[in-house]
Write an enzyme that holds these catalytic residues in place. Structure first.
Site, mmCIF file in Angstrom:
data_model
loop_
_atom_site.group_PDB
_atom_site.id
_atom_site.type_symbol
_atom_site.label_atom_id
_atom_site.label_comp_id
_atom_site.label_asym_id
_atom_site.label_seq_id
_atom_site.Cartn_x
_atom_site.Cartn_y
_atom_site.Cartn_z
ATOM 1 N N GLU A 92 0.808 -1.217 0.000
ATOM 2 C CA GLU A 92 0.000 0.000 0.000
ATOM 3 C C GLU A 92 0.849 1.279 0.000
ATOM 4 O O GLU A 92 2.081 1.239 0.047
ATOM 5 C CB GLU A 92 -0.962 -0.011 1.188
ATOM 6 C CG GLU A 92 -2.380 -0.424 0.762
ATOM 7 C CD GLU A 92 -3.020 0.590 -0.180
ATOM 8 O OE1 GLU A 92 -4.024 0.237 -0.843
ATOM 9 O OE2 GLU A 92 -2.508 1.727 -0.304
ATOM 10 N N HIS A 93 0.164 2.407 -0.004
ATOM 11 C CA HIS A 93 0.843 3.710 -0.158
ATOM 12 C C HIS A 93 1.920 3.911 0.921
ATOM 13 O O HIS A 93 1.783 3.460 2.051
ATOM 14 C CB HIS A 93 -0.182 4.835 -0.098
ATOM 15 C CG HIS A 93 -0.836 4.989 1.235
ATOM 16 N ND1 HIS A 93 -0.279 5.743 2.249
ATOM 17 C CD2 HIS A 93 -1.946 4.415 1.768
ATOM 18 C CE1 HIS A 93 -1.047 5.687 3.309
ATOM 19 N NE2 HIS A 93 -2.065 4.871 3.054
ATOM 20 N N ASP A 94 2.993 4.550 0.489
ATOM 21 C CA ASP A 94 4.087 4.955 1.392
ATOM 22 C C ASP A 94 4.789 3.804 2.090
ATOM 23 O O ASP A 94 5.502 4.011 3.067
ATOM 24 C CB ASP A 94 3.574 5.970 2.433
ATOM 25 C CG ASP A 94 2.977 7.193 1.756
ATOM 26 O OD1 ASP A 94 1.746 7.337 1.776
ATOM 27 O OD2 ASP A 94 3.768 7.955 1.162
ATOM 28 N N ARG A 122 1.836 2.942 4.855
ATOM 29 C CA ARG A 122 2.924 3.396 5.731
ATOM 30 C C ARG A 122 3.576 2.274 6.532
ATOM 31 O O ARG A 122 4.048 2.468 7.652
ATOM 32 C CB ARG A 122 2.432 4.494 6.678
ATOM 33 C CG ARG A 122 2.095 5.818 5.971
ATOM 34 C CD ARG A 122 1.558 6.854 6.933
ATOM 35 N NE ARG A 122 0.238 6.475 7.458
ATOM 36 C CZ ARG A 122 0.034 5.940 8.648
ATOM 37 N NH1 ARG A 122 1.051 5.694 9.463
ATOM 38 N NH2 ARG A 122 -1.181 5.633 9.041
#
Ligand SMILES: CC(C)(COP(=O)(O)OP(=O)(O)OC[C@H]1O[C@@H](n2cnc3c(N)ncnc32)[C@H](O)[C@@H]1OP(=O)(O)O)[C@@H](O)C(=O)NCCC(=O)NCCS
Length: 263
Positions: free
Chosen positions: A185-187, A205
């Site tokens: 997922e993102h980051d 994250r």
């Protein structure tokens, strides 16, 4: 834009012409959605002027063969890092050309780019150091059905298998492997030489340290940090940070016998 990861020196050396462009200047037709090839880093479209060698002759080598063939590229050969006895045999149509010690006799760094396809992360790190000293450049093997945000960063020597998803501002460290159907997922920050097994879901994250294993079907909630050289067992649900060298299993994940306590 993904935060540049340590140890990645952009522009190591002037790269050859954009591999997404054929020698005659026309756009190189790659299987799979263009967006999958828009990300930063070592494009999956191979350097048209250099041939590919896969270092390894086991299951990861078969992934790499699949991914390259799906991109329309045929590896020149495999290098066995475990034994000489299989030299000459074919794995899914690609010959084991030599044992590791003889790689340069068969494939010179000048004409060949390499990818390390080997399941043991520590051994992979050793091989990366040794191949770098020999002057080889690394390429990634990414299946065109993987969906990778153009805002994601993928470093050199990475394997990303069919159906994996890498979301915006995630970064995949050099020589890591992202198996099939993973969600990054993102980051997310995936460390070098990390192994993210099939069907793993990492929420936003999440950081996975260098050399760690996150095994089949494990899930990690948002914002969690998994240390270096750690192990997350298959099916675990990780709700707390895992220290370097930690081994956790279960739902929720708890330290495995003999492992450092997950704080
Ligand atoms: C984490 C793992 C590597 C541990 O292996 P190991 O160190 O050999 O551990 P053992 O099999 O000796 O098991 C030790 C204990 O942990 C438990 N355990 C092992 N794996 C577990 C898991 N995934 N979830 C919950 N408990 C687990 C065992 O039941 C055993 O408990 P016991 O002592 O009460 O009997 C392994 O179980 C695992 O999850 N492997 C998945 C590998 C994988 O996904 N490979 C794909 C690569 S692409």
């Amino acid at each position: 834009m993904a935060k540049k990861m340590k140890g990645f020196s952009a522009g190591e050396s002037p790269l050859p012409p954009d591999p997404r462009t054929s020698p005659d200047g026309s756009p190189r037709v790659l299987a799979g959605p263009l967006s999958a090839t828009g990300f930063k880093g070592d494009s999956p479209a191979l350097n048209p002027y250099k041939k590919i060698v896969i270092v390894g002759a086991g299951s990861q080598a078969r992934y790499a063969i699949d991914n390259f063939l799906a991109q329309g590229a045929k590896p020149a050969g495999l290098i066995d890092v475990e034994t000489k006895k299989n030299v000459g045999q074919k794995i899914n149509g690609v010959a084991i050309a030599a044992f590791y010690d003889d790689i340069a006799k068969h494939f010179t760094p000048k004409s060949y780019q390499v990818i390390i396809a080997y399941g043991d992360n520590a051994k992979k790190r050793e091989l990366a150091l040794s191949l770098t000293k020999k002057g080889y450049r690394f390429v990634s093997a990414i299946h065109p059905s993987a969906v990778i945000s153009s805002f994601a960063e993928v470093q050199k020597g990475v394997i990303i298998n069919a159906g994996a998803v890498v979301m915006p501002n995630a970064a995949i460290g050099r020589h890591a492997i992202i198996h099939s159907q993973c969600v990054i997922e993102h980051d997310n920050q995936i460390g070098a030489f990390a192994n993210i097994a099939p069907g793993v879901s990492l929420a936003g994250r999440v950081t996975v340290g260098e050399g760690s294993y996150v095994y089949t079907g494990a899930s990690v909630i948002a914002g969690i940090t998994i240390g270096k050289n750690a192990v997350v067992a298959a099916g675990a649900v990780v709700t707390k940070n895992v220290p370097d060298g930690g081994r956790v299993a279960g739902v929720p994940a708890r330290p495995m016998a003999g492992s450092l306590a997950a704080r």
